[in-house]
Every structure is written in C-alpha cells, then in structure tokens.
Scaffold this motif. Structure first.
Motif, PDB file in Angstrom:
ATOM      1  N   LYS A  70       1.024  -1.228  -0.053  1.00  9.27           N
ATOM      2  CA  LYS A  70       0.070  -0.087  -0.002  1.00  9.27           C
ATOM      3  C   LYS A  70       0.862   1.392  -0.036  1.00  9.27           C
ATOM      4  CE  LYS A  70      -0.576   0.333   4.876  1.00  9.27           C
ATOM      5  NZ  LYS A  70      -1.239   0.214   6.023  1.00  9.27           N
ATOM      6  N   GLU A  84       4.284   7.843  -0.831  1.00 10.70           N
ATOM      7  CA  GLU A  84       3.752   8.889   0.248  1.00 10.70           C
ATOM      8  C   GLU A  84       4.721   9.909   0.005  1.00 10.70           C
ATOM      9  OE1 GLU A  84       3.343   7.244   3.841  1.00 10.70           O
ATOM     10  OE2 GLU A  84       1.744   5.970   3.211  1.00 10.70           O
ATOM     11  N   ARG A 115      -2.569   3.366  -9.653  1.00 12.80           N
ATOM     12  CA  ARG A 115      -2.605   3.588  -8.264  1.00 12.80           C
ATOM     13  C   ARG A 115      -2.780   5.063  -7.797  1.00 12.80           C
ATOM     14  NH1 ARG A 115       0.833   0.071  -5.051  1.00 12.80           N
ATOM     15  NH2 ARG A 115       0.572   1.582  -3.194  1.00 12.80           N
ATOM     16  N   LEU A 116      -2.260   6.066  -8.569  1.00 11.40           N
ATOM     17  CA  LEU A 116      -2.820   7.417  -8.214  1.00 11.40           C
ATOM     18  C   LEU A 116      -4.076   7.680  -8.411  1.00 11.40           C
ATOM     19  CD1 LEU A 116       0.357   9.250  -9.658  1.00 11.40           C
ATOM     20  CD2 LEU A 116       0.042   8.324  -7.166  1.00 11.40           C
ATOM     21  N   GLU A 117      -4.824   7.132  -9.392  1.00  9.37           N
ATOM     22  CA  GLU A 117      -6.117   7.502  -9.917  1.00  9.37           C
ATOM     23  C   GLU A 117      -7.206   7.816  -8.498  1.00  9.37           C
ATOM     24  OE1 GLU A 117      -9.174   8.635 -12.118  1.00  9.37           O
ATOM     25  OE2 GLU A 117      -7.365   8.095 -12.873  1.00  9.37           O
ATOM     26  N   PRO A 118      -6.970   6.868  -7.550  1.00  9.45           N
ATOM     27  CA  PRO A 118      -8.272   7.085  -6.307  1.00  9.45           C
ATOM     28  C   PRO A 118      -7.823   8.231  -5.770  1.00  9.45           C
ATOM     29  CG  PRO A 118      -7.506   4.863  -6.428  1.00  9.45           C
ATOM     30  CD  PRO A 118      -6.591   5.609  -7.269  1.00  9.45           C
ATOM     31  N   MET A 119      -6.703   8.935  -5.681  1.00  8.16           N
ATOM     32  CA  MET A 119      -6.271  10.174  -5.283  1.00  8.16           C
ATOM     33  C   MET A 119      -6.263  11.416  -6.138  1.00  8.16           C
ATOM     34  SD  MET A 119      -2.892   8.624  -3.242  1.00  8.16           S
ATOM     35  CE  MET A 119      -2.227   7.548  -4.429  1.00  8.16           C
ATOM     36  N   VAL A 121      -7.614  14.256  -8.006  1.00 12.84           N
ATOM     37  CA  VAL A 121      -8.988  15.083  -7.751  1.00 12.84           C
ATOM     38  C   VAL A 121      -9.278  15.897  -9.348  1.00 12.84           C
ATOM     39  CG1 VAL A 121      -9.849  17.095  -6.889  1.00 12.84           C
ATOM     40  CG2 VAL A 121      -8.655  15.539  -5.549  1.00 12.84           C
TER      41      VAL A 121
END
Length: 127
Positions: A70, A84, A115-119, A121
């Motif tokens: 994660k 992170e 992996r970046l897609e959910p974060m 905006v």
C-alpha cells in the motif's frame, strides 16, 4: 510480511527492518516511512532516505517482499518508490522529496497511474 523460520511461516509487520551494509557485522536499522526510493544496481540495492543512503547485497525482488504494497510501488525495473513521498509527476519523471527524480518505466506506467487514480482530484465540468 511472512517470514519462514525453520520451515514455519511467521507473520509480522514491523515499521522498520535491518540490513547488513558496508561489510560483515554492520547492521543498519531502516524505517520504512523514511525511504524515498530503492534503486537496484547489479547485485546490490541502494536504499535512499531523506538524509542518506545505504548499499546492501539484496535484490529488488527481495526488498519488495518486505515493503508494504500500500505504500511502495515499482515504477521501473530498477526503482521502487514510496508513493507517500511523491511531490509531482511530469511525463515519465516522478518527483520525490529532496528534489529527487525517478524515471517511470513504460512497462510500469499503467499500474502507476492506476494507483494514483483514487487520489486524483478532477473537475466535473467539461471543458
């Protein structure tokens, strides 16, 4: 992580690990949260932290087994990064803290952006 001791699986998830570096008998404690990225160099790894880096006799696959999925992501055949610590992305370059850049390999591009897609905006307006 699952480690095998005398053939028996033992599961643990410590916030740090120890590596042997710079000769026999010298162990260094590495906090996982302090890792910017890991770089493969032939039979060795360089583990880059904010303030320093350490070289150890491990493969990128071996270190990948102890780093949390994660938090860490392979972005190139020679690089694993701490997601992170990403400060920006431009083209095929990933920017990490301390003005460090790491190349995003073409074979890892899709999994990286997935992996970046959910974060990410984005505006809901069309334009």
């Amino acid at each position: 992580m699952i480690e095998y001791i005398a053939g028996t699986p033992v599961e643990h998830d410590f916030p740090y690990f120890f590596i042997q570096c710079e000769g026999k008998g010298k162990l260094m404690r590495i906090l996982k949260d302090e890792i910017l990225f890991v770089e493969s160099a032939l039979n060795y790894l360089r583990i880059h932290l904010h303030s320093c880096s350490y070289t150890t006799y491990l493969t990128i696959t071996e270190i990948g087994e102890i780093l949390p999925e994660k938090q860490f992501l392979r972005v190139h055949k020679s690089f694993v990064i701490n997601i992170e610590k990403i400060t920006g992305v431009e083209g095929n370059m990933v920017y990490l803290g301390n003005s460090v850049t790491v190349v995003l390999g073409p074979n890892y591009r899709k999994s990286f952006f997935d992996r970046l897609e959910p974060m990410l905006v984005r505006s809901k307006r069309r334009g």
